[in-house]
Write a protein that holds these residues in place. Structure first.
Motif, PDB file in Angstrom:
ATOM      1  N   CYS A  75      -7.024   2.937  10.343  1.00 31.82           N
ATOM      2  CA  CYS A  75      -7.050   2.916   8.880  1.00 31.82           C
ATOM      3  C   CYS A  75      -8.431   3.314   8.351  1.00 31.82           C
ATOM      4  CB  CYS A  75      -6.702   1.522   8.351  1.00 31.82           C
ATOM      5  SG  CYS A  75      -4.983   1.041   8.590  1.00 31.82           S
ATOM      6  N   CYS A 127       1.470   4.172  -2.864  1.00 31.50           N
ATOM      7  CA  CYS A 127       1.417   5.610  -2.557  1.00 31.50           C
ATOM      8  C   CYS A 127       2.666   6.324  -3.055  1.00 31.50           C
ATOM      9  CB  CYS A 127       1.299   5.811  -1.043  1.00 31.50           C
ATOM     10  SG  CYS A 127      -0.375   5.935  -0.424  1.00 31.50           S
ATOM     11  N   VAL A 180      -6.123  -1.373  -4.837  1.00 34.00           N
ATOM     12  CA  VAL A 180      -4.816  -0.720  -4.692  1.00 34.00           C
ATOM     13  C   VAL A 180      -3.800  -1.356  -5.625  1.00 34.00           C
ATOM     14  CG1 VAL A 180      -2.900  -0.238  -3.115  1.00 34.00           C
ATOM     15  CG2 VAL A 180      -5.250  -0.045  -2.290  1.00 34.00           C
ATOM     16  N   LEU A 192     -10.890   2.138  -0.761  1.00 32.11           N
ATOM     17  CA  LEU A 192     -10.625   1.077  -1.734  1.00 32.11           C
ATOM     18  C   LEU A 192     -10.199  -0.213  -1.047  1.00 32.11           C
ATOM     19  CD1 LEU A 192      -8.572   2.982  -4.481  1.00 32.11           C
ATOM     20  CD2 LEU A 192     -11.048   2.692  -4.315  1.00 32.11           C
ATOM     21  N   THR A 193     -10.379  -1.336  -1.730  1.00 36.60           N
ATOM     22  CA  THR A 193      -9.875  -2.619  -1.248  1.00 36.60           C
ATOM     23  C   THR A 193      -8.411  -2.775  -1.638  1.00 36.60           C
ATOM     24  OG1 THR A 193     -10.398  -3.829  -3.275  1.00 36.60           O
ATOM     25  CG2 THR A 193     -12.156  -3.635  -1.607  1.00 36.60           C
ATOM     26  N   LYS A 194      -7.763  -3.761  -1.052  1.00 34.63           N
ATOM     27  CA  LYS A 194      -6.362  -4.004  -1.382  1.00 34.63           C
ATOM     28  C   LYS A 194      -6.203  -4.432  -2.841  1.00 34.63           C
ATOM     29  CE  LYS A 194      -2.275  -5.878   0.946  1.00 34.63           C
ATOM     30  NZ  LYS A 194      -2.049  -4.732   1.843  1.00 34.63           N
ATOM     31  N   ASP A 238       0.814  -1.209   0.000  1.00 37.28           N
ATOM     32  CA  ASP A 238       0.000   0.000   0.000  1.00 37.28           C
ATOM     33  C   ASP A 238       0.854   1.268   0.000  1.00 37.28           C
ATOM     34  OD1 ASP A 238      -2.202  -1.849   0.354  1.00 37.28           O
ATOM     35  OD2 ASP A 238      -1.599  -1.938   2.455  1.00 37.28           O
ATOM     36  N   HIS A 292      -6.258   1.500   3.769  1.00 37.76           N
ATOM     37  CA  HIS A 292      -7.286   1.061   2.818  1.00 37.76           C
ATOM     38  C   HIS A 292      -8.433   0.390   3.558  1.00 37.76           C
ATOM     39  CE1 HIS A 292      -6.054  -3.194   3.017  1.00 37.76           C
ATOM     40  NE2 HIS A 292      -4.818  -2.744   3.014  1.00 37.76           N
ATOM     41  N   PHE A 324      -6.381   5.605  -0.744  1.00 37.21           N
ATOM     42  CA  PHE A 324      -7.004   4.279  -0.834  1.00 37.21           C
ATOM     43  C   PHE A 324      -8.008   4.007   0.284  1.00 37.21           C
ATOM     44  CE2 PHE A 324      -2.358   3.387  -2.001  1.00 37.21           C
ATOM     45  CZ  PHE A 324      -2.521   3.881  -3.294  1.00 37.21           C
TER      46      PHE A 324
END
Length: 262
Positions: free
Chosen positions: A178, A51, A212, A207-209, A47, A166, A204
């Motif tokens: 998070c 970024c 990402v 968002l889901t992993k 993650d 995320h 994120f």
């Protein structure tokens, strides 16, 4: 709009947001800042590496600083990975040790803890926590790290801090720092406390992993250099919560985890 179309729409909006500067921060730039600089809270995992790739893509490597923080974890594989990824991008890399702050915690990720790291998915772990975070939650880690980053970012004349929270990590209160609520609160606090000079971006957070990873693949993020596993063995264990999530994220994108090909 179907769920699949909604996800595609959200991903396109996010990439456009980063590429075109469609953010509050960019409006500040248009109002007079001659050069934007970004600091990325950077662990060396999926993650935060995504970024970092996004920040470099937007601001240029000369205007991006990666900040990696040791917190007394059981191994240094993450820090090794952060060195490799920062080297790949050619960005300035600052490393700090804040392990002293966590010496009273019994979080299972910490060197001094006698707890075993759970070998199951977060959803299974949460069934046993009675609504509390999972045992691998490091107490208020993101709050501490973002506050530390804010002090450094102001000193380094950065205008924005990125971090990779995320939605999967926030689900079920596994990692409450998070969550969207946490992000909104810490973002407001840092913006106000910096005299309106510094913002926090968590691109994120909704968002889901897997989403990402999809973005990172489009940006050609070097996932082969990253490390996520909570264990410090030669190879990822494949059974801790973060290994399970990582494998699923790549599976949903139809590819093998590049880090497993090394």
């Amino acid at each position: 709009m179907t769920g699949q179309n909604a996800n595609k729409h959200r991903q396109r909006r996010l990439l456009q947001h980063m590429a075109n500067g469609n953010s509050i921060i960019n409006s500040d730039k248009q109002k007079g800042s001659s050069k934007m600089k970004a600091m990325v809270l950077f662990s060396g995992g999926i993650d935060s590496t995504t970024c970092l790739g996004m920040a470099v893509d937007k601001y240029g490597k000369e205007n991006v600083i990666a900040l990696s923080i040791s917190y007394g974890q059981k191994h240094d594989k993450e820090i090794q990975a952060s060195d490799a990824v920062a080297g790949h991008y050619g960005v300035e890399h600052i490393k700090l040790d804040l392990s002293k702050i966590f010496e009273y915690s019994d979080c299972s990720l910490l060197q001094h803890s006698k707890q075993e790291i759970p070998e199951e998915a977060y959803a299974e772990q949460l069934k046993k926590t009675d609504g509390k975070p999972v045992s691998t939650y490091v107490p208020f880690r993101n709050g501490l790290f973002l506050s530390t980053a804010a002090s450094l970012a102001l000193s380094k004349e950065c205008s924005v801090i990125y971090y990779g929270a995320h939605a999967d990590d926030a689900a079920g209160n596994a990692y409450p720092d998070c969550s969207t609520a946490f992000n909104n609160a810490i973002s407001d606090a840092i913006y106000i406390g910096s005299g309106n000079q510094l913002r926090v971006e968590a691109p994120f957070v909704s968002l889901t992993k897997a989403e990402v990873v999809k973005i990172g693949l489009e940006l050609k993020v070097p996932y082969e250099l990253t490390w996520s596993c909570y264990e410090g063995k030669e190879e990822p264990c494949g059974v801790c919560g973060t290994c399970i999530d990582r494998a699923e994220a790549f599976r949903l994108n139809g590819i093998e985890d590049p880090a497993l090909k090394r």
